[in-house]
Write a protein that holds these residues in place. Structure first.
Motif, PDB file in Angstrom:
ATOM      1  N   HIS B 260       0.817  -1.222   0.000  1.00  0.00           N
ATOM      2  CA  HIS B 260       0.000   0.000   0.000  1.00  0.00           C
ATOM      3  C   HIS B 260       0.843   1.261   0.000  1.00  0.00           C
ATOM      4  O   HIS B 260       0.302   2.359  -0.051  1.00  0.00           O
ATOM      5  N   ILE B 261       2.142   1.094   0.094  1.00  0.00           N
ATOM      6  CA  ILE B 261       3.012   2.283   0.083  1.00  0.00           C
ATOM      7  C   ILE B 261       2.963   2.894  -1.313  1.00  0.00           C
ATOM      8  O   ILE B 261       3.083   2.196  -2.310  1.00  0.00           O
ATOM      9  N   THR B 262       2.796   4.182  -1.368  1.00  0.00           N
ATOM     10  CA  THR B 262       2.768   4.850  -2.671  1.00  0.00           C
ATOM     11  C   THR B 262       3.977   5.763  -2.807  1.00  0.00           C
ATOM     12  O   THR B 262       4.689   6.016  -1.833  1.00  0.00           O
ATOM     13  N   GLY B 263       4.180   6.236  -4.007  1.00  0.00           N
ATOM     14  CA  GLY B 263       5.260   7.168  -4.267  1.00  0.00           C
ATOM     15  C   GLY B 263       5.171   8.400  -3.392  1.00  0.00           C
ATOM     16  O   GLY B 263       6.172   8.951  -2.960  1.00  0.00           O
ATOM     17  N   GLU B 264       3.922   8.815  -3.130  1.00  0.00           N
ATOM     18  CA  GLU B 264       3.750  10.016  -2.304  1.00  0.00           C
ATOM     19  C   GLU B 264       4.297   9.803  -0.894  1.00  0.00           C
ATOM     20  O   GLU B 264       4.932  10.681  -0.318  1.00  0.00           O
ATOM     21  N   HIS B 265       4.011   8.627  -0.360  1.00  0.00           N
ATOM     22  CA  HIS B 265       4.554   8.337   0.975  1.00  0.00           C
ATOM     23  C   HIS B 265       6.070   8.406   0.966  1.00  0.00           C
ATOM     24  O   HIS B 265       6.683   8.993   1.854  1.00  0.00           O
TER      25      HIS B 265
END
Lengths: 296, 286
Positions: B260-265
């Motif tokens: 669930h980790i995204t680039g934004e994180h």
């Protein structure tokens, strides 16, 4: 009977020296591994203050030195562990303040310079029965302590945080280690003198660490080197008419050099006979683990 | 605030979907019915009264999880670990191990710890690998410890699991960084703890060593049922084994299943734009 044993003072020197030769390196192993060698040096100056006060007050100087070193050791450890002062800053304050007190006390009361000289450079040849009893009791305390807290001492020497997570009471262990370092310094002072106490605590240990693989071996080797140094040193001092303290300390240095040479030779031979049980992980190729597995 | 992931998110969702919503229900991967073994609640810590190193951190690790703590240098990861182990006391908030304040926790046989490096190393510390592993069996004061060596069977098993049986008689000082790490893992698991804390070494281990390290940790989690709390900086490797991630930059940037980790994180975490390329963990696994 060899000539050396025909004198009472020599027999006493050998008994006292041997006891200290067991005591100092056995405890020194933990001091060196915890990188606290400078504590021994600091406490020896504190011991000098105790001796000076003992002379002035005509109370048994070694006993006053024992009280001074053990209480200072506890103080240093408190300052260090609470993080109030970095470890060596606390040492500097204790070293110089006690040295200054010693200088003042000595200058105020002249008349025991000769005795004082003995405490500075060692008086193993004039060791008396009272000293032997005191050293004997300290030796017993340290042996019982090291033997019964062996696990705690080795754990906290390896890593304080790891020891804590293993359930070792690290703070209490450190405090006990510091206090007994004070006792060890006081006992060793009689043999090699205030100025060279550190040598008997540290150098046989360094020699043992060069050769030992395991902890128990290191402990026994350090004691062995300590005993050998005291015996050879005393014999040389006796037959060549040299200062006993200096002769013992120089022998420890010779032991260290010998251990280095033997260690180097061992390294050389084990390299030639291909002690090639290098494991994998940090090595070069990914094929390495399989090769190693086959060699087992 | 505990940040929970959104269960509607799929593993291959694109970057614009953000899975951060405390009101939403729990993600399926985070088995919330299991007991909490380690919990940070509004935890703050600052060294010597300066800037906080850890700021209002709240998250939980549950039994059976493989929790990876990610973050850049100086993000407070190691501080969190030290707080969890009771080596530091939080300036504010609380840290609990098995429901007890970590500062007062005493049941250390349930906890294993693998530090990044060890104080005693480099001083010619006189111990064989076996002796170091034996330390992990410490169970309180024993006046006869010097005369007795115990747990031979357990020691051999732990060495075998860590893959270093052939090194057991070697002095610990003669090992490479990666081998030492394995010796420390064997030391940590020999007492069969429920919860394993690891601080991954930053340097001295090559790519192969790092992969094998992560495989070993995954198998300890999956096959030996140990809950894992791993501090890492290797996002790619962690994605393969971890069941839950906490991204830390002084405070919690993300907490949830790794996919669930995204680039934004990650951009927020590292302070520069990051794109995420997700590998399928199962297929990529050798």
């Amino acid at each position: 009977m060899p000539e050396i044993f025909q004198f009472d003072f020599m027999t006493r020197a050998l008994i006292g020296g041997s006891m200290v030769a067991i005591l100092a390196p056995a405890f020194g192993l933990f001091i060196v591994l915890r990188r606290l060698s400078l504590i021994a040096d600091t406490l020896s100056h504190v011991a000098l203050m105790g001796v000076a006060i003992g002379f002035v007050t005509s109370i048994y100087p070694t006993f006053i030195a024992l009280i001074a070193t053990t209480s200072s050791a506890a103080g240093i450890e408190q300052l260090r562990s609470r993080g109030r002062l970095p470890g060596d800053a606390a040492l500097a304050i204790f070293l110089y303040s006690s040295l200054a007190i010693a200088v003042i006390v000595i200058s105020k009361s002249s008349g025991f310079n000769a005795d004082l000289f003995g405490y500075l450079f060692g008086t193993v040849l004039s060791i008396n029965d009272r000293d032997l009893w005191l050293i004997g009791i300290l030796l017993l305390v340290v042996i019982v302590f090291v033997a019964s807290f062996y696990a705690e001492l080795t754990q906290s020497a390896f890593d304080q945080d790891l020891a804590h997570v293993s359930g070792v009471r690290v703070t209490a262990t450190n405090l006990a280690l510091a206090i007994l370092t004070g006792a060890t310094v006081t006992a060793s002072m009689r043999v090699v003198g205030v100025l060279m106490v550190g040598a008997l605590i540290v150098i046989p240990v360094l020699a043992a660490l060069r050769l030992a693989r395991g902890f128990r071996t290191a402990l026994l080797l350090a004691i062995g080197f300590g005993l050998l140094s005291v015996w050879v040193g005393l014999a040389v001092a006796f037959y060549a008419d040299l200062a006993a303290g200096g002769s013992i300390v120089l022998t420890t240095v010779a032991m260290f050099a010998l251990a280095e040479v033997v260690g180097k030779a061992k390294d050389y031979f084990s390299a030639r006979h291909g002690a090639s049980d290098t494991g994998w992980s940090a090595s070069t190729s990914s094929a390495q683990p399989e090769i190693d597995a086959d060699q087992r | 605030m505990i940040i929970e992931p959104n269960e509607n998110m799929g593993a291959t969702d694109s970057m614009e979907s953000v899975a951060l919503s405390p009101e939403e229900s729990h993600g399926p991967e985070l088995a919330t019915d299991r007991p909490v073994v380690c919990e940070f609640t509004n935890t703050w810590y600052s060294y010597g009264g300066g800037e906080p190193a850890v700021e209002d951190v709240s998250f939980q690790v549950r039994k059976g999880e493989f929790a990876a703590i990610l973050g850049p240098n100086g993000s407070g990861k190691t501080t969190l670990l030290r707080l969890a182990l009771g080596l530091l006391k939080p300036t504010r908030g609380s840290v609990e191990l098995f429901g007890e304040s970590s500062a007062r926790f005493r049941d250390w046989s349930r906890v294993g710890y693998v530090p990044q490096r060890v104080e005693g190393m480099g001083t010619r510390f006189p111990a064989t690998v076996e002796e170091i592993v034996e330390q992990g069996l410490y169970r309180g004061f024993n006046p006869l410890a010097i005369f007795r060596r115990h747990g031979r069977k357990e020691i051999l098993e732990a060495l075998d699991v860590a893959g270093i049986s052939h090194l057991r008689r070697r002095p610990i000082e003669s090992l490479s960084v990666g081998q030492r790490q394995r010796a420390l893992i064997a030391r940590a698991i020999v007492g069969q703890p429920d919860l394993l804390f690891l601080d991954e070494p930053v340097s001295g281990v090559d790519a192969v060593g790092r992969d094998r390290f992560h495989e070993l940790i995954s198998s300890l989690n999956r096959e030996h049922g140990m809950t894992v709390f791993l501090i890492s900086h290797d996002i790619g490797a962690v994605m393969q084994g971890a069941t839950v991630c906490a991204c830390i930059n002084r405070t919690v940037v993300f907490h949830g299943p790794p996919h669930h980790i995204t680039g934004e994180h990650l951009s927020e975490l590292y302070g520069f734009p990051v794109d995420v390329l997700l590998h399928d963990a199962l297929h990529e696994h050798r």
